[in-house]
Design a protein around this motif. Structure first.
Motif, PDB file in Angstrom:
ATOM      1  N   ALA A  32       3.015  44.504  15.665  1.00  0.00           N
ATOM      2  CA  ALA A  32       2.873  43.527  16.745  1.00  0.00           C
ATOM      3  C   ALA A  32       2.433  42.181  16.179  1.00  0.00           C
ATOM      4  O   ALA A  32       2.951  41.129  16.563  1.00  0.00           O
ATOM      5  CB  ALA A  32       1.884  44.031  17.791  1.00  0.00           C
ATOM      6  N   ALA A  33       1.487  42.217  15.246  1.00  0.00           N
ATOM      7  CA  ALA A  33       1.038  40.977  14.609  1.00  0.00           C
ATOM      8  C   ALA A  33       2.169  40.364  13.795  1.00  0.00           C
ATOM      9  O   ALA A  33       2.325  39.144  13.747  1.00  0.00           O
ATOM     10  CB  ALA A  33      -0.180  41.242  13.737  1.00  0.00           C
ATOM     11  N   MET A  34       2.973  41.228  13.159  1.00  0.00           N
ATOM     12  CA  MET A  34       4.106  40.731  12.374  1.00  0.00           C
ATOM     13  C   MET A  34       5.114  40.032  13.289  1.00  0.00           C
ATOM     14  O   MET A  34       5.634  38.964  12.951  1.00  0.00           O
ATOM     15  CB  MET A  34       4.772  41.873  11.623  1.00  0.00           C
ATOM     16  CG  MET A  34       5.850  41.414  10.659  1.00  0.00           C
ATOM     17  SD  MET A  34       6.715  42.773   9.849  1.00  0.00           S
ATOM     18  CE  MET A  34       5.385  43.633   9.072  1.00  0.00           C
ATOM     19  N   ALA A  35       5.374  40.618  14.458  1.00  0.00           N
ATOM     20  CA  ALA A  35       6.304  40.008  15.409  1.00  0.00           C
ATOM     21  C   ALA A  35       5.781  38.656  15.883  1.00  0.00           C
ATOM     22  O   ALA A  35       6.542  37.693  16.013  1.00  0.00           O
ATOM     23  CB  ALA A  35       6.536  40.943  16.594  1.00  0.00           C
ATOM     24  N   GLU A  36       4.486  38.592  16.138  1.00  0.00           N
ATOM     25  CA  GLU A  36       3.867  37.332  16.560  1.00  0.00           C
ATOM     26  C   GLU A  36       4.012  36.279  15.454  1.00  0.00           C
ATOM     27  O   GLU A  36       4.346  35.125  15.716  1.00  0.00           O
ATOM     28  CB  GLU A  36       2.390  37.576  16.882  1.00  0.00           C
ATOM     29  CG  GLU A  36       1.685  36.387  17.487  1.00  0.00           C
ATOM     30  CD  GLU A  36       0.253  36.745  17.857  1.00  0.00           C
ATOM     31  OE1 GLU A  36      -0.649  35.992  17.459  1.00  0.00           O
ATOM     32  OE2 GLU A  36       0.051  37.771  18.543  1.00  0.00           O
ATOM     33  N   ARG A  37       3.767  36.697  14.223  1.00  0.00           N
ATOM     34  CA  ARG A  37       3.905  35.789  13.075  1.00  0.00           C
ATOM     35  C   ARG A  37       5.347  35.346  12.925  1.00  0.00           C
ATOM     36  O   ARG A  37       5.631  34.170  12.688  1.00  0.00           O
ATOM     37  CB  ARG A  37       3.433  36.491  11.796  1.00  0.00           C
ATOM     38  CG  ARG A  37       3.640  35.698  10.532  1.00  0.00           C
ATOM     39  CD  ARG A  37       3.321  36.584   9.295  1.00  0.00           C
ATOM     40  NE  ARG A  37       3.706  35.941   8.068  1.00  0.00           N
ATOM     41  CZ  ARG A  37       4.926  35.968   7.533  1.00  0.00           C
ATOM     42  NH1 ARG A  37       5.899  36.611   8.140  1.00  0.00           N
ATOM     43  NH2 ARG A  37       5.184  35.364   6.401  1.00  0.00           N
ATOM     44  N   ASN A  38       6.291  36.275  13.069  1.00  0.00           N
ATOM     45  CA  ASN A  38       7.712  35.961  12.906  1.00  0.00           C
ATOM     46  C   ASN A  38       8.200  34.931  13.916  1.00  0.00           C
ATOM     47  O   ASN A  38       9.139  34.193  13.629  1.00  0.00           O
ATOM     48  CB  ASN A  38       8.557  37.232  13.013  1.00  0.00           C
ATOM     49  CG  ASN A  38       8.558  38.024  11.725  1.00  0.00           C
ATOM     50  OD1 ASN A  38       8.204  37.513  10.670  1.00  0.00           O
ATOM     51  ND2 ASN A  38       8.950  39.279  11.810  1.00  0.00           N
ATOM     52  N   ALA A  39       7.582  34.883  15.088  1.00  0.00           N
ATOM     53  CA  ALA A  39       8.013  33.950  16.124  1.00  0.00           C
ATOM     54  C   ALA A  39       7.887  32.495  15.673  1.00  0.00           C
ATOM     55  O   ALA A  39       8.593  31.627  16.169  1.00  0.00           O
ATOM     56  CB  ALA A  39       7.214  34.179  17.405  1.00  0.00           C
ATOM     57  N   THR A  40       7.020  32.246  14.712  1.00  0.00           N
ATOM     58  CA  THR A  40       6.800  30.873  14.243  1.00  0.00           C
ATOM     59  C   THR A  40       7.461  30.591  12.898  1.00  0.00           C
ATOM     60  O   THR A  40       7.274  29.518  12.333  1.00  0.00           O
ATOM     61  CB  THR A  40       5.283  30.601  14.110  1.00  0.00           C
ATOM     62  OG1 THR A  40       4.735  31.471  13.119  1.00  0.00           O
ATOM     63  CG2 THR A  40       4.567  30.821  15.438  1.00  0.00           C
TER      64      THR A  40
END
Length: 112
Positions: A32-40
């Motif tokens: 989930a944190a990786m997905a959040e990071r990937n968004a940027t």
């Protein structure tokens, strides 16, 4: 990775979609944190895991694995969406009634 039962494989893959262990002995990554990071991050620089699962006999030699079942799993990995799991029909059949999951049938895939 090599597992002793199909159920063990599926449970590992499902947990790895939620908590990815990139290498044995390293700390897990929170997907989930990786997905959040990937968004940027630009698409070409993102880390997006895909998992392909097949079941059957493999050949283990010098710490590596070989065989048709391994090749099919690698092709299934390529069909998986980023952050997703793609399983063979055999795995889907074996999982029926054992795991609380929904499967989306991608239909028969032809080897190029």
């Amino acid at each position: 990775m090599i597992f002793s039962s199909p159920l063990e494989i599926k449970e590992c893959a499902i947990s790895n979609v939620q908590l990815v262990h990139p290498l044995r002995g390293t700390p897990p990554l929170d997907v989930a944190a990786m997905a959040e990071r990937n968004a940027t991050i630009p698409t070409g620089n993102r880390i997006e895991f895909r998992i392909g699962i097949n079941v059957g006999d493999v050949v283990v030699e010098d710490g590596d694995i070989f065989g048709d079942r391994v090749n099919v799993a690698a092709r299934l990995e390529g069909l998986a969406e980023p952050g997703g799991i793609c399983v063979s029909a055999l795995v889907q059949r074996d999982a029926a009634g054992k795991l609380d999951l929904a499967f989306e049938d991608l239909g028969e895939q032809i080897n190029p």
